[in-house]
Scaffold this motif. Structure first.
Motif, short mmCIF file in Angstrom:
data_model
loop_
_atom_site.label_atom_id
_atom_site.label_comp_id
_atom_site.label_asym_id
_atom_site.label_seq_id
_atom_site.Cartn_x
_atom_site.Cartn_y
_atom_site.Cartn_z
N GLY A 6 112.28 19.44 93.46
CA GLY A 6 112.42 19.99 92.12
C GLY A 6 111.11 20.15 91.38
O GLY A 6 111.09 20.15 90.14
N LEU A 7 109.99 20.33 92.12
CA LEU A 7 108.68 20.39 91.48
C LEU A 7 108.00 21.75 91.61
O LEU A 7 106.83 21.89 91.28
CB LEU A 7 107.75 19.33 92.11
CG LEU A 7 108.13 17.87 91.85
CD1 LEU A 7 107.25 16.95 92.66
CD2 LEU A 7 108.04 17.54 90.38
N ASP A 8 108.74 22.76 92.10
CA ASP A 8 108.09 24.05 92.29
C ASP A 8 107.64 24.68 90.98
O ASP A 8 106.55 25.27 90.89
CB ASP A 8 108.99 25.02 93.06
CG ASP A 8 110.43 24.98 92.59
OD1 ASP A 8 110.76 24.15 91.73
OD2 ASP A 8 111.23 25.80 93.09
N SER A 9 108.44 24.55 89.91
CA SER A 9 108.05 25.11 88.61
C SER A 9 106.83 24.39 88.05
O SER A 9 105.94 25.01 87.47
CB SER A 9 109.21 25.00 87.61
OG SER A 9 110.31 25.77 88.04
N ALA A 10 106.78 23.06 88.23
CA ALA A 10 105.63 22.30 87.75
C ALA A 10 104.36 22.70 88.49
O ALA A 10 103.28 22.81 87.89
CB ALA A 10 105.88 20.80 87.91
N ALA A 11 104.47 22.95 89.79
CA ALA A 11 103.31 23.36 90.58
C ALA A 11 102.81 24.72 90.14
O ALA A 11 101.59 24.96 90.03
CB ALA A 11 103.65 23.37 92.06
N LEU A 12 103.74 25.65 89.87
CA LEU A 12 103.33 26.98 89.40
C LEU A 12 102.60 26.86 88.07
O LEU A 12 101.54 27.47 87.87
CB LEU A 12 104.56 27.88 89.25
CG LEU A 12 104.30 29.25 88.58
CD1 LEU A 12 103.32 30.07 89.40
CD2 LEU A 12 105.61 30.01 88.39
N ALA A 13 103.16 26.08 87.15
CA ALA A 13 102.51 25.91 85.84
C ALA A 13 101.12 25.29 85.99
O ALA A 13 100.17 25.69 85.31
CB ALA A 13 103.38 25.04 84.93
N ALA A 14 100.99 24.32 86.90
CA ALA A 14 99.69 23.67 87.11
C ALA A 14 98.68 24.67 87.63
O ALA A 14 97.53 24.70 87.17
CB ALA A 14 99.84 22.51 88.09
N ARG A 18 108.57 29.30 80.61
CA ARG A 18 108.40 30.64 81.16
C ARG A 18 107.48 31.48 80.27
O ARG A 18 106.63 32.24 80.78
CB ARG A 18 109.77 31.31 81.30
CG ARG A 18 109.70 32.66 82.01
CD ARG A 18 111.05 33.30 82.16
NE ARG A 18 111.59 33.79 80.90
CZ ARG A 18 112.68 33.31 80.31
NH1 ARG A 18 113.36 32.32 80.87
NH2 ARG A 18 113.11 33.81 79.17
N LEU A 19 107.61 31.35 78.95
CA LEU A 19 106.75 32.10 78.04
C LEU A 19 105.29 31.70 78.20
O LEU A 19 104.39 32.54 78.23
CB LEU A 19 107.20 31.89 76.59
CG LEU A 19 108.58 32.48 76.22
CD1 LEU A 19 108.98 32.07 74.83
CD2 LEU A 19 108.57 34.00 76.35
N ILE A 20 105.06 30.39 78.33
CA ILE A 20 103.69 29.91 78.54
C ILE A 20 103.15 30.44 79.86
O ILE A 20 102.00 30.89 79.95
CB ILE A 20 103.65 28.37 78.49
CG1 ILE A 20 103.97 27.88 77.08
CG2 ILE A 20 102.28 27.85 78.94
CD1 ILE A 20 104.13 26.38 76.97
N SER A 21 103.97 30.39 80.90
CA SER A 21 103.54 30.88 82.21
C SER A 21 103.22 32.36 82.16
O SER A 21 102.26 32.82 82.79
CB SER A 21 104.63 30.62 83.26
OG SER A 21 104.82 29.24 83.45
N MET A 22 103.99 33.13 81.39
CA MET A 22 103.73 34.56 81.27
C MET A 22 102.37 34.81 80.61
O MET A 22 101.58 35.65 81.07
CB MET A 22 104.85 35.22 80.46
CG MET A 22 104.70 36.72 80.30
SD MET A 22 106.17 37.42 79.47
CE MET A 22 105.63 39.13 79.25
#
Length: 327
Positions: free
Chosen positions: A93-101, A5-9
């Motif tokens: 279970g891949l929605d967070s990975a897609a957002l990060a990508a 989450r910190l990296i995404s922010m």
């Protein structure tokens, strides 16, 4: 995960310049209070995040700061190719990975093309389910997805549908499967899996139990899931239609048939000429007794099931009960 989450922010701020606490909380799925704590933690770690007060304010990165946290991980690359189907990603279970990508790609793009993802998102959207059908996430999907990614065998219990004439639910069967891939077709998930020397297709919502084994299987690197599915579509649809029923359809029933039954049923239907009253006798391929019952029930008084007798009796009982409700 907090670290993700910190990296995404950081990547969100790098891509978009300034975002309010409410905007960040909506993007990251946490409260504005958590956003404030994260910003403080990032600043203490040496990331130059600061808050601008007043109207139009928000969180920003110090001008000129660029993070190098743009390397894509394997899961993010895999998820990226599915990013047009958000419901499918969530189910696996891949929605967070897609957002990060998406964030990492945005951070890596040159300023002149950084608006490209937003422009594409404004203009194109993939909606996987069919009309009037909610995309359901089968309980077994996440475990099967994990097994597909890791090339691990799965031990399953599978329910086949009732065949015409069967009065009891068939006993579930147990299988050891090599899960090659998952396919989302018109809102329904299917598993393509190896069973011995065969490759078969299973509806995911019919798995009662799935256990991912520790044993890996050797994937055939030449196996092309998309090509296999294209070859099997018509054959698979035909194989599902294991029985036939005979019906009489009113003019309205004949017109509505394509909305009530599967496309494979319509494609395999055989129609006689209409009688003097306009009713048409037809022979229809069907998957199971349960499926045929639900499809014919949806046509109401515009269909009469002639054969087989068990299906006719079941619909007659439904009509009797319906009549009692409105009597």
């Amino acid at each position: 995960m907090r670290a993700a989450r910190l990296i995404s922010m950081v990547l969100l701020l790098q891509n978009r310049g300034s975002l309010t606490a409410d905007q960040l909380s909506a993007e990251l799925g946490v409260s504005p209070r958590t956003i404030a704590r994260d910003a403080t933690e990032l600043a203490e770690a040496g990331i130059p995040v600061y808050a601008e007060q007043g109207r139009g304010g928000g969180y920003r990165l110090l001008d000129g700061f660029r993070t190098r946290l743009t390397g894509l991980g394997r899961a993010e690359v895999e998820a990226l190719f599915l990013s047009g189907a958000p419901e499918a990603l969530s189910g696996m279970g891949l929605d967070s990975a897609a957002l990060a990508a998406r964030l990492k790609i945005g951070a890596a793009l040159a300023p002149s093309v950084r608006e490209a993802p937003r422009r594409v998102g404004q203009r194109f959207h993939l909606d996987a389910p069919g009309w009037f059908r909610k995309l359901e996430t089968p309980d077994a999907l996440a475990e099967l997805s994990s097994a597909v990614w890791s090339d691990r065998l799965v031990e399953v219990r599978y329910r086949r549908g009732r065949r015409l004439g069967e009065t009891a639910e068939p006993e579930p069967v147990t299988r050891t499967l090599a899960p090659f891939g998952l396919v989302l077709k018109a809102g329904v998930w299917y598993l393509v899996a190896g069973v011995g020397d065969d490759v078969r297709i299973y509806r995911v919502d019919r798995f009662d139990d799935v256990a991912v084994a520790d044993t890996e299987f050797t994937r055939d690197e030449d196996f092309d899931l998309a090509a296999f599915w294209r070859r099997q579509q018509e054959e698979f649809a035909a194989s599902m239609m294991r029985e036939h029923i005979v019906v009489r359809l009113s003019p309205d029933g004949r017109q509505r048939l394509h909305r009530a039954v599967d496309a494979a049923t319509v494609a395999g239907a055989e129609f006689d000429e209409p009688d003097a009253d306009g009713w048409t006798r037809a022979r229809l391929p069907v998957e199971t007794l349960d499926v045929a019952y639900e499809e014919m029930l949806s046509l109401g008084p515009d269909v009469e099931v002639v054969e087989p007798k068990p299906l006719r009796a079941r619909l007659a009982e439904a009509a009797r009960r319906l009549g009692e409700l409105y009597d």
